[in-house]
Each structure stands twice: as structure tokens, then as C-alpha cells.
Design a protein around this motif. Structure first.
Motif, PDB file in Angstrom:
ATOM      1  N   LEU A  47      -1.089   7.900   1.792  1.00  0.00           N
ATOM      2  CA  LEU A  47      -1.276   9.074   1.077  1.00  0.00           C
ATOM      3  C   LEU A  47      -1.468  10.212   2.117  1.00  0.00           C
ATOM      4  O   LEU A  47      -1.222  11.378   2.024  1.00  0.00           O
ATOM      5  N   LYS A  97      -1.549  -0.599  -3.660  1.00  0.00           N
ATOM      6  CA  LYS A  97      -0.795  -0.689  -4.904  1.00  0.00           C
ATOM      7  C   LYS A  97      -1.291  -1.673  -5.760  1.00  0.00           C
ATOM      8  O   LYS A  97      -1.903  -2.595  -5.520  1.00  0.00           O
ATOM      9  N   TYR A 107       0.896  -1.226  -0.057  1.00  0.00           N
ATOM     10  CA  TYR A 107       0.056  -0.128   0.059  1.00  0.00           C
ATOM     11  C   TYR A 107       0.827   1.358   0.028  1.00  0.00           C
ATOM     12  O   TYR A 107       1.972   1.237   0.294  1.00  0.00           O
ATOM     13  N   ASP A 108       0.167   2.400  -0.521  1.00  0.00           N
ATOM     14  CA  ASP A 108       0.764   3.639  -0.487  1.00  0.00           C
ATOM     15  C   ASP A 108       0.126   4.566   0.711  1.00  0.00           C
ATOM     16  O   ASP A 108      -1.271   4.403   0.895  1.00  0.00           O
ATOM     17  N   ILE A 112      -4.773   5.338   3.154  1.00  0.00           N
ATOM     18  CA  ILE A 112      -4.048   4.539   2.256  1.00  0.00           C
ATOM     19  C   ILE A 112      -4.664   4.056   1.200  1.00  0.00           C
ATOM     20  O   ILE A 112      -5.891   3.890   1.023  1.00  0.00           O
TER      21      ILE A 112
END
Length: 95
Positions: free
Chosen positions: A61, A93, A58-59, A90
Motif C-alpha cells: 500500500l 490479500k 499481500y498488497d 502491506i
């Protein structure tokens, strides 16, 4: 009033992060994770993010928090306890 205090107390001590679905600025599905409370910490948010997005990852944010906010209150005023406010947005991805 007593029921409201009990509800606040239960939310403050519950162990896992709460999740709300959202969208990232790039259009991906995203998740608002809330790990506020006296018994929660950033690990609760990170564990929830991992479980939502495995195995791709995950990213993060947005990440907010660590300030203290009063918890509990009523006609007699605040009960004096404080809790930490923590949250993150989050997005998983792509696989």
C-alpha cells in the motif's frame, strides 16, 4: 549516554524487519514493516511480508525510503555514520 548509543547500534544492525499492526484505508488489517539500517534491505521487508501473509499473498500500500539518515549522536555531536531508512505498509490479500 553510552547505553543509548548501544541500543541504537543494536537496532541498526539487527537482521529482520520490525512489524507494527495497523489498518489499510479499506479496513483490512495491515502491517507497517520497517527494514531500515545498514544491514537490512528491501529483501528483509519482502520476506517478512511473505511470512505474515502466506499463502494468500499481500498488497503493498505504501513504500518509503532509501534516503540516508544520521545514526548515533550525543553531547559531542553525531558519530558520523549513516543508515538507510526503508519502510512499507502491506495488507494481506483475502483468502
Amino acid at each position: 549516554m553510552k547505553h543509548a548509543f548501544i541500543a541504537i547500534a543494536v537496532l541498526a544492525v539487527s537482521g529482520c524487519a520490525s512489524v507494527n499492526e495497523s489498518y489499510a484505508p479499506d479496513g483490512r488489517k495491515a502491517y507497517e514493516l520497517n527494514c531500515s539500517g545498514t544491514t537490512r534491505n528491501w529483501d528483509k521487508c519482502l520476506s517478512k511480508a511473505e511470512s505474515l501473509c502466506k499463502p494468500a499473498g499481500y498488497d503493498v500500500l505504501r513504500k518509503t525510503g532509501e534516503g540516508r539518515a544520521p545514526a548515533g549522536g550525543g553531547a559531542g555531536g553525531l558519530y558520523g555514520s549513516q543508515t538507510y531508512e526503508r519502510g512499507m505498509l502491506i495488507a494481506c490479500k483475502p483468502r
